[in-house]
Design a protein around this motif. Sequence first.
Motif, PDB file in Angstrom:
ATOM      1  N   SER A 279       0.850  -1.192   0.000  1.00  0.00           N
ATOM      2  CA  SER A 279       0.000   0.000   0.000  1.00  0.00           C
ATOM      3  C   SER A 279       0.888   1.245   0.000  1.00  0.00           C
ATOM      4  O   SER A 279       2.052   1.198   0.398  1.00  0.00           O
ATOM      5  CB  SER A 279      -0.931   0.029   1.220  1.00  0.00           C
ATOM      6  N   THR A 281       0.382   5.857   0.325  1.00  0.00           N
ATOM      7  CA  THR A 281      -0.521   6.966   0.608  1.00  0.00           C
ATOM      8  C   THR A 281      -0.112   8.198  -0.171  1.00  0.00           C
ATOM      9  O   THR A 281       1.072   8.533  -0.250  1.00  0.00           O
ATOM     10  CB  THR A 281      -0.507   7.303   2.115  1.00  0.00           C
ATOM     11  N   SER A 294       3.068   3.033   2.933  1.00  0.00           N
ATOM     12  CA  SER A 294       2.191   3.014   4.103  1.00  0.00           C
ATOM     13  C   SER A 294       1.893   1.571   4.504  1.00  0.00           C
ATOM     14  O   SER A 294       2.226   0.627   3.789  1.00  0.00           O
ATOM     15  CB  SER A 294       0.885   3.761   3.822  1.00  0.00           C
ATOM     16  N   THR A 296      -1.369   1.000   5.528  1.00  0.00           N
ATOM     17  CA  THR A 296      -2.820   1.088   5.600  1.00  0.00           C
ATOM     18  C   THR A 296      -3.456  -0.266   5.318  1.00  0.00           C
ATOM     19  O   THR A 296      -3.084  -0.946   4.354  1.00  0.00           O
ATOM     20  CB  THR A 296      -3.351   2.130   4.611  1.00  0.00           C
ATOM     21  N   ASN A 418      -9.861  10.035   2.071  1.00  0.00           N
ATOM     22  CA  ASN A 418     -10.123  10.650   3.361  1.00  0.00           C
ATOM     23  C   ASN A 418     -10.721  12.039   3.122  1.00  0.00           C
ATOM     24  O   ASN A 418     -10.029  12.967   2.691  1.00  0.00           O
ATOM     25  CB  ASN A 418      -8.830  10.751   4.168  1.00  0.00           C
ATOM     26  N   SER A 423      -6.265  13.145   1.715  1.00  0.00           N
ATOM     27  CA  SER A 423      -5.287  12.119   1.362  1.00  0.00           C
ATOM     28  C   SER A 423      -5.964  10.892   0.775  1.00  0.00           C
ATOM     29  O   SER A 423      -7.149  10.630   1.033  1.00  0.00           O
ATOM     30  CB  SER A 423      -4.450  11.736   2.586  1.00  0.00           C
ATOM     31  N   ASP A 425      -5.364   6.660  -0.052  1.00  0.00           N
ATOM     32  CA  ASP A 425      -4.592   5.431   0.127  1.00  0.00           C
ATOM     33  C   ASP A 425      -4.894   4.457  -0.998  1.00  0.00           C
ATOM     34  O   ASP A 425      -6.066   4.220  -1.339  1.00  0.00           O
ATOM     35  CB  ASP A 425      -4.925   4.770   1.469  1.00  0.00           C
TER      36      ASP A 425
END
Length: 594
Positions: A279, A281, A294, A296, A418, A423, A425
């Motif tokens: 992942s 971001t 990341s 996430t 988000n 942001s 992901d």
Amino acid sequence: MPHARLHLPLVHLVKKLLPLALLSFATASVVAQVPCSTNNLGTNLGLTDETVSGPQALGFTFAYNGIGYTDIQVCDNGYVTLGASGGAAEWNVLSGTMLADTFPRICPLWVDLEPGVTGSGDVFFSTVAASGATPAYAVITWNAVFDYAGSTPHTFQLFLIDGGQIRCTYDNNLTAIPAFNPWLVGATPGNNAAANPVSFASLPITTSGNATLHEESTGPLPLANRTFDWVPDGIGGYIVLENTTCASAVSYGTGCVASYASAYEHFTTTPSIDLSNTSFTMIFTGNAYTVVPSSTAFMAPSVTATNLALTDDSETTVTLSSALSYPGGSTTTLNVCSNGHISTASNSASFDYTPTPDEFLNWTNATWAVWRDMIPNASGNVWFEEVNGIAYITWLNVVGYVGLNAGTTPSTFQLQFNLGTGSVDFVFQSLDTVSVSGWTGGEGWIVGFSPAGASVDPGTTDLSTGLPIVLQASDNAPLALSASTAPVAGTTINLVTSNIPAGTSFGAVTLGFAQFNPGISLAGIGMPGCFQYTDNLVTLLFFPGANTSVPTVFNVPNAPGLTITCQGLVFAPNAAVTTPLGALSSNGLALHIN
């Protein structure tokens, strides 16, 4: 009495090291007497669109994959087939097609071409008998042949040399191949040969007994203005080298100051994607993204998630509970396409199943992409839900194409938006690394982000190893230097400085004999991010005025074998993006004279 046997691991070691041991011998081969290019084109084959010539006698036996051939057929689309018959004209540039076909072929540049139309050049064939230390050879020339339904000339030559060596020479006009046009350089015996993808950017290429090799991509050819020798390795494969004794202009290093608003990785085949179970971001910084690795977690769609019920080449719109900020604006809706991309509004691209960087970078609306030709259906579809201010869009067990039919290997990935921070992901589960599409241009993936409208291409970035990436609100292409054509001794060429910013007072092309690669940092004189690539023995001044590109005339000395290095410089203290000193420098350019 039993025969002595070579220990098996030693056999493997010898087989592995033999091509490298032959490398120095190959470079000193008698084929050095064969020219790098020739203006004696020979017979016009009279090819038109989608045609293959009759058998062309080589006058010698050309060895390929352990078989000797005395005849070839020539296709208008940039390849030859070995043997007096059995070849076919194919415009669909796809390695899978080449590997599966029943005939062997050598592709100096397989691309969809159209000789015979008004303004287009033609395809020629000639043979040269052995003489002294020079072996016999045949030359096939595609001379300024237009692309299909286009007007971009393509010039390149293929030399087939007695003894099995191959030489490919590429003209400078190949830097202008249109961005959407696919091409392939390579060879294979066909008959369902195994794939062997290579990169001509990583030399030498050693195929270790394998007669198959291929690189495929789209747009401008990075091999332009260069010559490559494919030297038989003695065990059925090749050692591929750039011929540095031929006239060529080779770029090295990078110009300054570059800034980009887009970032992506282009996986040219489905199996090449390496992002499963990773992942990253995209952190929104107010007007751009910073892309970082990341951890996430993937969130499986809940029982309240909405199945978007997408089908092949379809799209729909989802509504967010609040505005999502992104580079260039904000939105309360997102357009979701079945082929793995999400945008702030429709790009009218739902039927576009061919992932290419140029299209991605020029779509009308900001787009986040895991772009691949996919087929959502009843057992694997795209889901949407919003939980605690995060909008989740998930491709859950969605398949792609195998050949021209739906595959069976699914891919699962998710984009998390988000709404509070802006942001995004990208979260990957298992991705399909098996299926190969048979649709023209349908292979591969593009993963990344590009803002609305036309964007400068930053080039593909390895999203596994190349993070972090700091993007900017706008693009700025770095200063660049190129040659109008290969530097043949005694001729005149142009050294072209491009991407000159508005407000530039004056510029120069500097020349020398030393090549600094990697370059010497110029941060100490107020040019951070810029590098010196030559020793600056000679300076050729120019005054660009309002021009963004300036050719500087260069008389190539009559000194075959000499290498001259050069670099462009401009003084632009009032440019929108510049250095504290107010000066910018280009990449380096090595002129190999012959």
